[in-house]
Write an enzyme that holds these catalytic residues in place. Structure first.
Site, PDB file in Angstrom:
ATOM      1  CB  CYS A 100       8.211  -7.867  -7.833  1.00  0.00           C
ATOM      2  SG  CYS A 100       6.766  -8.034  -6.811  1.00  0.00           S
ATOM      3  CG  HIS A 156      10.559  -5.860  -2.417  1.00  0.00           C
ATOM      4  ND1 HIS A 156      10.882  -5.433  -3.681  1.00  0.00           N
ATOM      5  CD2 HIS A 156       9.516  -6.706  -2.580  1.00  0.00           C
ATOM      6  CE1 HIS A 156      10.065  -5.992  -4.563  1.00  0.00           C
ATOM      7  NE2 HIS A 156       9.230  -6.771  -3.920  1.00  0.00           N
ATOM      8  CD  GLU A 157       7.912  -9.041   0.329  1.00  0.00           C
ATOM      9  OE1 GLU A 157       6.736  -8.732   0.050  1.00  0.00           O
ATOM     10  OE2 GLU A 157       8.607  -9.769  -0.383  1.00  0.00           O
ATOM     11  CG  HIS A 163       4.384  -5.310  -2.169  1.00  0.00           C
ATOM     12  ND1 HIS A 163       3.857  -5.120  -3.421  1.00  0.00           N
ATOM     13  CD2 HIS A 163       5.529  -6.014  -2.361  1.00  0.00           C
ATOM     14  CE1 HIS A 163       4.637  -5.689  -4.331  1.00  0.00           C
ATOM     15  NE2 HIS A 163       5.658  -6.235  -3.708  1.00  0.00           N
TER      16      HIS A 163
END
Length: 245
Positions: free
Chosen positions: A164, A206-207, A210
């Site tokens: 990242c 993954h996003e 966040h």
């Protein structure tokens, strides 16, 4: 931001966990179509997350056309709650959210990424953008997802290496669902449903993490965490006071 280790995670050795330079989990494997944040390189370290990358990850510093910057761990914005975006703010092209998304794409392309979540640039809203090609000339592939949520996960999992931009020069193996079903809104507030699988599912997960204040190192094994701890300590030291672990 990710790396192209596609389905080859089982063959990774500890030596392959030390990249010659940092990459974003936002990159794609050569054997897979370019998705949100993977590298098109065939090298195993294409995977550093938060901003998948199509090549080597880049810290562009000042990006023309925007004041947004990619935040590094342990910046508090990476752990802060992210607000739902109300329907009245979604009026299509020209609205404030549209302008933010446009600037996020500028940052994403400058970092050679394929995906980016709003908290990574200090905006604590449930917003993510991606372009599976990572090519700004292929603007028709740009996707903006507002208030996304995963409504179904596959029981089948796989393990791939991720990284990242908010965690430069490090990475590790992360287990994710092989496919997911997603609901979200577009810039006009219209609801959409999609099913992602393979690398695209990994990028989205993954996003999406966040947006929940979760970062990929939270999903590492204890052994994986031990391996990256020295680098995490460096990032905390560089940030100074006020960081949120």
């Amino acid at each position: 931001a990710f790396t192209p280790v596609a389905s080859r995670a089982a063959s990774l050795t500890s030596s392959s966990l030390s990249p010659p330079s940092s990459r974003v989990i936002h990159s794609l494997p050569s054997s897979t179509k370019s998705i949100t944040a993977f590298s098109s390189s065939s090298r195993p370290w294409a995977y550093q997350t938060s901003l998948f990358s199509t090549t080597e990850e880049v810290d562009p510093g000042v990006v023309e056309g925007t004041d947004l910057r990619v935040l590094k761990y342990p910046h508090p914005a990476l752990r802060a709650p992210n607000e739902q975006i109300p329907a009245e703010d979604l009026t299509g092209p020209g609205c404030e959210i549209s302008k933010i998304a446009k600037e996020m794409f500028l940052v994403m392309y400058a970092t050679q990424g394929v995906g980016l979540a709003a908290p990574q640039v200090g905006i604590n809203k449930r917003l993510m953008v991606y372009n599976e090609s990572g090519d700004p000339k292929k603007w028709m592939s740009e996707t903006v997802m507002i208030n996304p949520k995963i409504v179904e996960f596959s029981e089948a999992k796989d393990v791939e290496q991720e990284g990242c931009l908010s965690f430069p020069d490090m990475g590790g193996d992360v287990e994710r669902s092989k496919w997911i079903k997603v609901e979200a809104q577009n810039l006009k507030g219209k609801k959409m449903k999609k099913k992602f699988k393979g690398w695209e599912a990994r990028i989205f997960q993954h996003e999406y993490d966040h947006l929940d204040g979760t970062v990929y190192v939270d999903r590492l094994t204890e052994e994986g965490k031990d391996e990256v701890q020295p680098r995490l300590d460096e990032l905390v030291s560089d940030f100074g006071e006020g960081g949120v672990l």
